[in-house]
Scaffold this active site. Sequence first.
Site, PDB file in Angstrom:
ATOM      1  N   ASP A  88       0.875  -1.175   0.000  1.00 12.91           N
ATOM      2  CA  ASP A  88       0.000   0.000   0.000  1.00 12.91           C
ATOM      3  C   ASP A  88       0.917   1.232   0.000  1.00 12.91           C
ATOM      4  O   ASP A  88       2.130   1.122   0.201  1.00 12.91           O
ATOM      5  CB  ASP A  88      -0.886  -0.047   1.247  1.00 12.91           C
ATOM      6  CG  ASP A  88      -1.717   1.209   1.423  1.00 12.91           C
ATOM      7  OD1 ASP A  88      -2.405   1.613   0.476  1.00 12.91           O
ATOM      8  OD2 ASP A  88      -1.642   1.807   2.515  1.00 12.91           O
ATOM      9  N   ASP A 145      -0.214   5.271   0.908  1.00 14.28           N
ATOM     10  CA  ASP A 145      -0.520   6.216   1.985  1.00 14.28           C
ATOM     11  C   ASP A 145      -0.738   5.472   3.299  1.00 14.28           C
ATOM     12  O   ASP A 145      -1.550   4.553   3.373  1.00 14.28           O
ATOM     13  CB  ASP A 145      -1.783   7.018   1.658  1.00 14.28           C
ATOM     14  CG  ASP A 145      -1.651   7.832   0.386  1.00 14.28           C
ATOM     15  OD1 ASP A 145      -1.649   9.062   0.475  1.00 14.28           O
ATOM     16  OD2 ASP A 145      -1.536   7.241  -0.702  1.00 14.28           O
ATOM     17  N   ASP A 159      -1.452  -0.865   6.001  1.00 16.59           N
ATOM     18  CA  ASP A 159      -1.720  -0.305   7.325  1.00 16.59           C
ATOM     19  C   ASP A 159      -3.195  -0.288   7.685  1.00 16.59           C
ATOM     20  O   ASP A 159      -3.550   0.132   8.786  1.00 16.59           O
ATOM     21  CB  ASP A 159      -1.210   1.140   7.370  1.00 16.59           C
ATOM     22  CG  ASP A 159      -2.016   2.042   6.448  1.00 16.59           C
ATOM     23  OD1 ASP A 159      -2.680   2.970   6.946  1.00 16.59           O
ATOM     24  OD2 ASP A 159      -2.015   1.818   5.232  1.00 16.59           O
TER      25      ASP A 159
END
Length: 227
Positions: A9, A11, A175
């Site tokens: 991922d 951001d 995240d």
Amino acid sequence: MNKQLLIFDFDGTLIDSVPDLADATNAMLTTLGKDTYPIETIRNWIGNGSRLLVERALVGKVEVADGELTVGEADHAEQIFFEAYRNLSGSKTVAYPDVDDGLKKLHAAGYTLALVTNKPIRFVPKILQSFGWQDLFSEVMGGDSLPVKKPDPTPLLHVCETLNFSVEQAVMIGDSRNDMLAGQNANMDTLGLSYGYNYGQDIRELNPTEAFDHFADLVAWIMKDKA
């Protein structure tokens, strides 16, 4: 673990882009004559792509009920947001600690790196270039590269197919809930990072294969296979 393809991922995993996204969001709200919000409020609206960020800002909360906004209202606001975000220098977006060194170590060790983000693809190359990462990733997918985005598994499966890896050879690293669900929906192992944007939920509650509090620990764990 013996994985060959590492799907990251963006951001909240590799970069903290909240300050720039918050500036663009507040610029949009100002243009529309609406109240602006502090960065810590906007932080909780990030992670599901630009459209939902815009909608959450327009209604001032995480949950956007059906009928609260018209498609026209959201379309108009999103275009203002895109223009504001495009005009930002990006200088407030920073890499998380040890990410730059860690990505280069993994790449040098022979792992194939890919990037799957829900951020619109038009904004991704500029950010990658700003960190000098443009040559590290063999495949880069944005939230609008396909008709669906995370938590749908399709972008992850597309990367595996494009780069000629099996799902068993790949791992999703992120995240947030979207990252973990995308990996799990693809029947792929998942590695969670606790420091990003996950709406206040501990990433471990989403049952990743493993979870880490620091990027350097994640890299060391992966690199055990190369020892």
